[in-house]
Design a protein around this motif. Structure first.
Motif, PDB file in Angstrom:
ATOM      1  N   PHE A 267      -2.377   8.340   2.471  1.00 28.73           N
ATOM      2  CA  PHE A 267      -1.673   7.452   1.540  1.00 28.73           C
ATOM      3  C   PHE A 267      -0.664   6.635   2.320  1.00 28.73           C
ATOM      4  CE2 PHE A 267       1.084   6.063  -1.956  1.00 28.73           C
ATOM      5  CZ  PHE A 267       0.098   5.483  -2.745  1.00 28.73           C
ATOM      6  N   ASP A 268      -0.660   5.332   2.046  1.00 32.02           N
ATOM      7  CA  ASP A 268       0.228   4.431   2.770  1.00 32.02           C
ATOM      8  C   ASP A 268       1.227   3.798   1.807  1.00 32.02           C
ATOM      9  OD1 ASP A 268       1.456   2.705   4.486  1.00 32.02           O
ATOM     10  OD2 ASP A 268      -0.261   1.340   4.714  1.00 32.02           O
ATOM     11  N   THR A 269       2.422   4.395   1.749  1.00 32.72           N
ATOM     12  CA  THR A 269       3.486   3.809   0.915  1.00 32.72           C
ATOM     13  C   THR A 269       4.154   2.654   1.650  1.00 32.72           C
ATOM     14  OG1 THR A 269       5.207   5.205   1.879  1.00 32.72           O
ATOM     15  CG2 THR A 269       4.043   6.085  -0.044  1.00 32.72           C
ATOM     16  N   LEU A 274       9.000   0.010   2.562  1.00 35.91           N
ATOM     17  CA  LEU A 274       8.207   0.374   1.382  1.00 35.91           C
ATOM     18  C   LEU A 274       7.395  -0.799   0.817  1.00 35.91           C
ATOM     19  CD1 LEU A 274       7.917   2.927  -0.452  1.00 35.91           C
ATOM     20  CD2 LEU A 274       9.701   1.938  -1.900  1.00 35.91           C
ATOM     21  N   LYS A 275       6.169  -0.498   0.444  1.00 32.48           N
ATOM     22  CA  LYS A 275       5.325  -1.510  -0.193  1.00 32.48           C
ATOM     23  C   LYS A 275       5.814  -1.757  -1.621  1.00 32.48           C
ATOM     24  CE  LYS A 275       0.950  -0.549   2.195  1.00 32.48           C
ATOM     25  NZ  LYS A 275       0.746  -1.874   2.795  1.00 32.48           N
ATOM     26  N   PRO A 276       5.504  -2.931  -2.184  1.00 30.10           N
ATOM     27  CA  PRO A 276       5.820  -3.170  -3.589  1.00 30.10           C
ATOM     28  C   PRO A 276       5.050  -2.211  -4.481  1.00 30.10           C
ATOM     29  CG  PRO A 276       5.034  -5.187  -2.492  1.00 30.10           C
ATOM     30  CD  PRO A 276       4.826  -4.064  -1.542  1.00 30.10           C
ATOM     31  N   THR A 344       7.581  -0.223   9.358  1.00 26.35           N
ATOM     32  CA  THR A 344       6.903   1.088   9.297  1.00 26.35           C
ATOM     33  C   THR A 344       5.593   0.995   8.513  1.00 26.35           C
ATOM     34  OG1 THR A 344       8.100   1.761   7.292  1.00 26.35           O
ATOM     35  CG2 THR A 344       9.091   2.358   9.423  1.00 26.35           C
ATOM     36  N   ASP A 345       5.341  -0.176   7.913  1.00 28.71           N
ATOM     37  CA  ASP A 345       4.084  -0.374   7.197  1.00 28.71           C
ATOM     38  C   ASP A 345       2.952  -0.769   8.153  1.00 28.71           C
ATOM     39  OD1 ASP A 345       2.396  -0.428   5.064  1.00 28.71           O
ATOM     40  OD2 ASP A 345       3.127  -2.330   4.233  1.00 28.71           O
ATOM     41  N   ALA A 346       3.280  -1.081   9.375  1.00 33.57           N
ATOM     42  CA  ALA A 346       2.229  -1.327  10.368  1.00 33.57           C
ATOM     43  C   ALA A 346       1.977   0.001  11.088  1.00 33.57           C
ATOM     44  CB  ALA A 346       2.640  -2.424  11.341  1.00 33.57           C
ATOM     45  N   GLU A 347       1.580   1.016  10.301  1.00 36.43           N
ATOM     46  CA  GLU A 347       1.464   2.391  10.795  1.00 36.43           C
ATOM     47  C   GLU A 347       0.079   2.701  11.352  1.00 36.43           C
ATOM     48  OE1 GLU A 347       0.861   1.560   7.794  1.00 36.43           O
ATOM     49  OE2 GLU A 347      -1.001   2.609   7.408  1.00 36.43           O
ATOM     50  N   GLY A 348      -0.929   1.958  10.884  1.00 32.56           N
ATOM     51  CA  GLY A 348      -2.298   2.279  11.295  1.00 32.56           C
ATOM     52  C   GLY A 348      -2.478   2.174  12.795  1.00 32.56           C
TER      53      GLY A 348
HETATM   54 MN    MN Z   1       0.756   0.110   6.112  1.00 31.10          MN
END
Ligand code: MN
Ligand code: BES
Ligand code: ZN
Length: 490
Positions: A267-269, A274-276, A344-348
């Motif tokens: 799961f990618d929050t 944080l994502k919308p 931190t959303d560029a986690e992949g």
């Molecule tokens: Mn992400």
């Protein structure tokens, strides 16, 4: 779903539902011609009266025709004969599969493969028909029990072909199994499909084949290997990360393996970045890359292809938390290279970079990572194509060709060094984001820094692995492309 071969002529076969195809602009041929003759021209009459639609992908169900043994006849429109290439043929088969899935019949006899499609072999026509019909037969049931009045899935399907075509059905079985696994994993909710769950699935697969083994690395083992990029992504979640390593030995162990690496963010929050809220639930599909490499791996094991394959899944959950990694953090990856986290959303790319470094120990013949890596990929290619990036033209061509064959297509994006400066950081060897322009490519460029000297390709399946809207769910892609690639290697 069971596949069988049956050479009985279409008008004589005893089946719950006979499936034939017709063109909109050409004379009846093959099984359709037989059915028409046996029924004294009844089929032709129904076409002429407009009761049967011959347009591409249309389906018309007939209830018995005098002179034809089958109780039902499903007539698939194939449109203009000259236009029926592999892609359009595949869509007709899928449409037939969907109709059968939504109908009460549990068995059928399919003759679509005797239609022919421009330039396609009998092997391909049969395999693709069987694969797509099995694909269409899938339904998610893990957390939603089927109701009594639901249509029944197909249990068995026979195809009009000679006994010498069994190998085509064996291939289709393998592919179907892989797709099924991938879709199930993709569709499962993130509270069930955690990194530990993915690891359990891998164990289950390993338990089913003698020449498959599995190794699961937890936090401590990863720390020993200095996988601090992967660990950082997982550190905000109570569902700890796993590195899953499946090995398939179809050939002696001196033979270099194909190594498939999957992004398994269950799961990618977005983490602290944080994502919308709206649509965040879709980020349960952020393990689509992992699901597809596991699916292709299982397909390969099922077919017992004479090659070696290693499957590496970087599984983690990206959560915001008091212990989560933050923008500004500098991480030291397993390779020793440092990464400044801007988002931190560029986690992949962070979990993949360590998995790619780890994978080099297998001395890969080809190293291929598959990931729902960027939203930009969905903007660029929509849900129809996976993006393929590689500096190795031959490897990119092989993947494109495999995608074309399996009708699970990819499209190439450049991976030129011109994009690399977008990753420049003042505080580390690189940043984890490259800004607005060419988001999918700069993500690929980031990974390229961890695959130097490798015959490597990156597949971004952010758009292809799932569809949204009414028919929301996992497509299982790119299991078809990957499995075909493995078949082509063998
Ligand atoms: Mn992400
Ligand atoms: N998992 C997402 C990519 C994604 C987004 C896949 C939408 C499918 C649909 C990935 O982890 C991500 O969040 N990427 C960011 C990168 C950005 C911060 C540079 C994105 O695409 O916005
Ligand atoms: Zn993600």
């Amino acid at each position: 779903m069971k596949f069988a071969i049956d050479n009985t002529p279409a008008d004589k076969i005893d089946t719950a539902c006979l499936v034939i195809g017709i063109h909109s602009d050409a004379a009846l041929q093959g099984s359709a011609e037989l059915v028409d003759k046996a029924s004294n021209g009844a089929l032709q009459k129904l076409i002429a009266s407009g009761d049967i639609d011959s347009n591409w992908k249309s389906a018309t169900l007939l209830h018995g025709l005098d002179g034809v043994v089958s109780q039902r006849i499903l007539v698939m429109g194939c449109g203009e004969a000259g236009k029926l290439d592999g892609v359009r043929y595949d869509a007709v088969c899928k449409s037939a599969g969907k109709f059968l899935r939504n109908h009460t019949v549990t068995s059928a006899h399919v003759c679509l493969n005797d239609l022919g499609a421009d330039g396609q072999s009998a092997h391909w026509l049969l395999r693709q028909a069987a694969t797509t019909i099995a694909w269409s037969n899938y339904r998610y049931t893990a957390t939603k029990a089927p109701k009594d009045d639901d249509s029944k899935p197909l249990e068995s399907v026979s195809f009009h072909a000679g006994a010498d075509m069994q190998a085509s059905l064996d291939e289709a079985s393998g592919m179907a199994k892989g797709f099924h696994r991938s879709r199930d994993l993709g569709d499962l909710p993130p509270n069930i499909c955690t990194p530990a769950y993915l690891a359990e699935q891998a164990r289950e697969i390993a338990g089913s084949y003698e020449n498959v083994s599995v190794e699961i690395l937890g936090k401590d083992e990863m720390a020993e290997l200095k996988m601090f990029a992967l660990l950082a992504v997982g550190q905000g979640s109570v569902n700890g990360p796993r590195l899953i390593v499946l090995k398939y030995e179809g050939k002696d162990d001196s033979s270099q393996p194909v190594v498939l690496v999957g992004k398994g963010i269950t799961f990618d929050t977005g983490g602290i970045s944080l994502k919308p809220g709206p649509n965040m639930e879709q980020m349960k599909f952020d393990m689509g890359g992992a699901a597809s490499v596991i699916g292709a791996f299982e397909a390969c094991a099922d077919m017992q292809l004479p090659i070696n394959v290693v499957c590496v899944v970087a599984a983690a959950e990206n959560m915001p938390d008091g212990n989560a990694y933050r923008p500004g953090d500098v991480l030291t990856s397993m390779s020793g290279k440092t990464i400044e986290v801007l988002n931190t959303d560029a986690e992949g790319r962070l979990v993949l970079c360590d998995a790619l470094t780890y994978s080099q120990r297998f001395n890969p013949l080809a190293l291929i990572d598959v990931a729902t890596l960027t939203g930009a990929c969905v903007i660029a290619l929509g849900h129809h194509a996976s993006a393929i990036m590689s500096k190795h033209d031959d490897l990119a061509e092989e993947l494109l060709a495999a995608g074309q064959t399996a009708v699970d297509r990819g499209w190439r994006l450049p991976l030129w060094d011109d994009y690399q400066p977008q990753l420049k950081s003042n505080f580390a060897d690189m940043k984890n984001v490259g800004g607005m322009p060419a988001g999918s490519i700069t993500a690929g460029c980031f990974l390229s820094r961890f695959t130097e000297g490798q015959r490597w390709a990156h597949i971004d399946c952010a758009g292809s692995t799932w569809k949204w809207g009414g028919d929301e769910g996992s497509s299982g892609r790119p299991v078809g492309m990957l499995t075909q690639f493995l078949i082509d290697q063998a």
